[in-house]
Design an enzyme around this catalytic site. Structure first.
Site, mmCIF file in Angstrom:
data_model
loop_
_atom_site.group_PDB
_atom_site.id
_atom_site.type_symbol
_atom_site.label_atom_id
_atom_site.label_comp_id
_atom_site.label_asym_id
_atom_site.label_seq_id
_atom_site.Cartn_x
_atom_site.Cartn_y
_atom_site.Cartn_z
ATOM 1 N N SER A 109 0.586 -6.411 8.116
ATOM 2 C CA SER A 109 0.700 -5.604 9.362
ATOM 3 C C SER A 109 -0.330 -6.281 10.524
ATOM 4 C CB SER A 109 0.049 -4.317 8.872
ATOM 5 O OG SER A 109 -0.247 -3.615 10.098
ATOM 6 N N TYR A 166 -5.665 2.063 5.934
ATOM 7 C CA TYR A 166 -4.148 1.534 5.903
ATOM 8 C C TYR A 166 -4.513 0.042 6.233
ATOM 9 C CZ TYR A 166 0.096 -0.394 7.132
ATOM 10 O OH TYR A 166 1.300 -1.342 7.392
ATOM 11 N N LYS A 191 -4.460 -3.717 4.070
ATOM 12 C CA LYS A 191 -3.720 -5.062 4.147
ATOM 13 C C LYS A 191 -4.612 -6.246 4.288
ATOM 14 C CE LYS A 191 0.495 -3.042 4.432
ATOM 15 N NZ LYS A 191 1.501 -3.544 3.351
#
Length: 337
Positions: free
Chosen positions: A125, A150, A154
């Site tokens: 991402s 989040y 990643k």
């Protein structure tokens, strides 16, 4: 060639399954159905004429992962989508994100490193860049301290893959997406969030169709032309095709490093209000929206420099924001009819 897609009934995973099957790959899908539906299999089958193998599984169960690879020992490549992905939820429930996004990755890699050679495509991402200092964002932009758990999962995921690739037969490509939107032109598959959508486009379409009373625009005091946050919105079909291109690159041994990184976006940023206006134009429906305070974990702007993806990977986004919004609106109308 048998390819495993984890999270293959999700938004991007299902579109990638379609593109892989179109190219003649045998597809095996793992999904725990926590944010998807088994009905998506019917959509994939309707488009391609071929039903992928499907196994319902929670990748956090190490024994299940071991058993799966014992059963499917001819898998040569993995495209790993399975992960929790909502920025706001990750701020509220960080341990869920660390368990789901990291444990599953570790268990998959443990099985792949047993193989002499394996291809691994990681769904990463643009959040790894945090608030980048310069626009557009190149792959050389520094990975900044994550703005959310989040985003941190990643970053950690990328580091784990890089470490494992150094000492195994795994070759990997990390695809750093910007904002995937839209639906397949057949309207057989599209974005299907369970509960309240965390992403802008499904919230827009659900508001337009009357499922949501109002769209909240988080902040109009950002240092952007209209005060709302800017993102790079990429059509999900373009994104899916990039995964096939990346997989073929590894299969054909065209990669120049054990782990390569590519940004996937259009190279153009659009503000939230620009997206709202574009949707109103393609749908012909006025949107009920309200400006509210900023949301924790959100950054001001992010859009990709796509030079490396275009020139090295040999992939380019072809569909427009309007194409994506029109397809998302058709999909919303279909699933509510």
């Amino acid at each position: 060639m048998k390819i495993l897609i984890t999270g293959g009934l999700g938004f991007i995973g299902s579109h990638t399954a379609v593109e892989l099957q179109k190219e003649g790959f045998d597809v095996v899908i793992i999904d725990d159905l926590s944010n998807s539906s088994e009905k998506v299999l019917e959509g994939i089958t309707a488009i391609t004429g071929k039903k992928p193998i499907f196994e319902k599984m929670d990748l956090r169960d190490k024994k299940s992962v071991e058993d799966f690879f014992g059963k499917h020992n001819d898998i040569t490549g993995v495209i790993h989508f399975a992960a929790s992905k909502a920025v706001g939820e990750s701020v509220e429930n960080p341990l869920l994100y660390y368990e789901n996004n990291i444990s599953a990755l570790v268990y998959l890699l443990q099985q792949l490193q047993k193989k002499e050679k394996a291809q691994f495509i990681f769904s990463s991402s643009c959040t790894v860049y945090g608030q980048a200092e310069k626009m557009p964002i190149t792959e050389d932009a520094p990975v900044q301290q994550a703005m959310s758990p989040y985003g941190n999962t990643k970053q950690i995921g990328e580091e784990i893959i890089s470490d494992v690739a150094k000492v195994s037969g795994i070759n990997a490509i990390l695809l750093r997406y910007f904002n995937p939107v839209g639906a397949h032109e057949s309207v057989e598959i599209g974005e299907l969030p369970l509960g309240v959508p965390q992403n802008l486009i499904p919230f827009i379409t659900q508001t337009a169709i009357g499922l949501r009373e109002q769209l909240s625009v988080f902040g109009d005091d950002y240092p952007t032309p209209d005060g709302t946050a800017i993102r790079d919105y990429i059509h999900v079909v373009d994104l899916a095709k990039a995964h096939v291109t990346a997989l073929k690159r590894l299969i054909d041994s065209k990669n120049t490093d054990k782990v390569e990184v590519f940004n996937l976006g259009t190279g153009k940023g659009n503000s939230v209000l620009e997206v709202v206006k574009a949707f109103e134009k393609v749908s012909g429906k006025p949107l009920n929206y309200k400006i509210v305070g900023r949301r924790e974990g959100d950054i001001t702007e992010a859009y990709a420099d796509t030079t490396k993806a275009n020139d090295v990977l040999g992939w380019k986004a072809e569909l427009t924001l309007e194409d994506a919004l029109a397809s998302a609106w058709k999909w919303e109308q279909k699933i509510r009819s």
